[in-house]
Design a protein around this motif. Structure first.
Motif, short mmCIF file in Angstrom:
data_model
loop_
_atom_site.label_atom_id
_atom_site.label_comp_id
_atom_site.label_asym_id
_atom_site.label_seq_id
_atom_site.Cartn_x
_atom_site.Cartn_y
_atom_site.Cartn_z
N MET A 148 -6.94 -1.58 -2.65
CA MET A 148 -6.53 -2.22 -1.49
C MET A 148 -7.47 -1.84 -0.07
O MET A 148 -7.33 -2.54 0.64
CB MET A 148 -4.92 -1.53 -1.21
N SER A 149 -7.84 -0.70 -0.32
CA SER A 149 -8.82 -0.17 1.01
C SER A 149 -9.89 -1.23 1.15
O SER A 149 -10.35 -1.39 2.19
CB SER A 149 -8.98 1.02 0.68
N THR A 209 -5.14 1.84 -5.17
CA THR A 209 -5.23 1.94 -3.56
C THR A 209 -6.52 1.80 -3.05
O THR A 209 -6.65 1.25 -1.91
CB THR A 209 -4.46 3.16 -3.20
N MET A 218 2.51 1.93 -3.30
CA MET A 218 1.75 2.40 -4.39
C MET A 218 1.15 3.62 -4.09
O MET A 218 1.15 4.43 -5.22
CB MET A 218 0.29 1.34 -4.31
N GLN A 219 1.10 4.33 -2.96
CA GLN A 219 0.80 5.31 -2.57
C GLN A 219 2.11 6.51 -2.87
O GLN A 219 1.73 7.57 -3.34
CB GLN A 219 0.47 5.60 -1.18
N TYR A 251 0.72 -1.27 0.12
CA TYR A 251 0.04 -0.06 -0.04
C TYR A 251 0.68 1.13 -0.03
O TYR A 251 0.71 2.13 -0.87
CB TYR A 251 -0.94 0.23 1.21
N ASN A 287 -1.48 3.54 6.57
CA ASN A 287 -0.68 3.24 5.01
C ASN A 287 -0.87 4.51 4.10
O ASN A 287 0.12 4.85 3.48
CB ASN A 287 -1.17 2.03 4.27
N ALA A 288 -2.05 5.00 3.87
CA ALA A 288 -2.24 6.18 3.15
C ALA A 288 -1.60 7.34 3.68
O ALA A 288 -1.05 8.13 2.77
CB ALA A 288 -3.94 6.53 3.10
#
Length: 272
Positions: free
Chosen positions: A118-119, A115, A107-108, A104, A138-139
């Motif tokens: 992923m969420s 993403t 990717m971010q 995550y 993670n974000a």
């Protein structure tokens, strides 16, 4: 000899605007790659470091059917991935969470689409509370990495890709310096500007990191809750567009309006 005057950040962006509006500026914008060799080398180096760390994490995880692991690009892909990972997540929870977080954040940081899937996966596999915590963590971590990467090499890239949007963002930030956290919260809560653009542009227009961090950490919670909760009923979800219907968007804008209410009241007092 006349002294040399240093341009302010607003004047620099204005100069970019004038160059881009001319015919020669438009041609050069299309013909010239925005990053220098040094900046390109730095970006590739950071990407390789992150990639190596991600590979090391996957290599140390217990054996699995890696052929079934792929980044989802549709709800159908997400359902298949969830079915393949459910047993693995139950048997090796620590290793799985570590791999999920690393993917995550990667990717971010490097603006890789997907993403949101992923969420949704976090909701399907971890439930609401743990899922929201992981998504927000993670974000925020990925956005922070993207912020510092943009601070290092992002200026030529973002002025090349979004000159008009960058000028608008700079103007709005300049007008709201005294209540900048409220404005950044509004942007994070509502879909007014893409999160990708906010991550890249914030260091370019001198948004302080502590404001960026707090607005990201707090402002992403409502959208994370909506997405993670939708992941619980992933079998009923037909499209990502179903996540943000009129009712959901109305709630997000209402929360966003509350976040900027102190700024509005302060301006009203000033005018009175």
């Amino acid at each position: 000899m006349a002294p040399t005057r240093i341009l302010t950040r607003d004047e620099e962006l204005g100069a970019v605007s004038d160059d881009d509006d001319s015919p020669s500026g438009k041609r050069s914008k299309l013909d010239r790659f925005p990053l220098s060799r040094w900046e390109l080398a730095v970006s590739l180096g950071v990407f390789l470091v992150f990639s190596s760390g991600l590979c090391c994490i996957y290599m140390t995880m217990p054996a699995a059917e890696f052929g079934k692991l792929k980044l989802p690009r549709s709800i159908a892909d997400l359902r298949l991935l969830k079915d393949n990972l459910a047993n693995y997540a139950n048997e090796y929870p620590t290793q799985f969470v570590l791999g999920y977080c690393a993917t995550y954040i990667f990717m971010q940081t490097f603006m890789i689409p997907g993403t949101i899937f992923m969420s949704l996966l976090a909701g399907a596999l971890f439930g609401v509370f743990k899922g929201v915590f992981l998504v927000v963590f993670n974000a925020t971590a990925g956005a922070t990495s993207c912020f510092f990467l943009s601070k290092l090499i992002g200026r030529p890239l973002i002025t090349w890709l979004w000159p008009d949007k960058l000028r608008f963002f700079q103007a709005e930030i300049s007008k709201r310096r005294d209540k900048l956290l409220n404005y950044m919260l509004f942007l994070r809560i509502t879909p007014t500007l893409p999160n990708l653009f906010i991550n890249l542009a914030s260091p370019i227009v001198d948004v302080p990191f502590h404001v960026f961090f707090l607005a990201t950490l707090i402002g992403l919670i409502p959208a994370a809750y909506i997405t993670v909760r939708a992941g619980l009923a992933i079998g009923d979800l037909k499209s990502v567009k179903d996540l943000y219907d009129f009712k959901t968007l109305s709630v997000l804008f209402l929360i966003g309006f509350i976040s900027i209410l102190p700024t509005i009241l302060k301006r009203k007092k000033i005018y009175e």
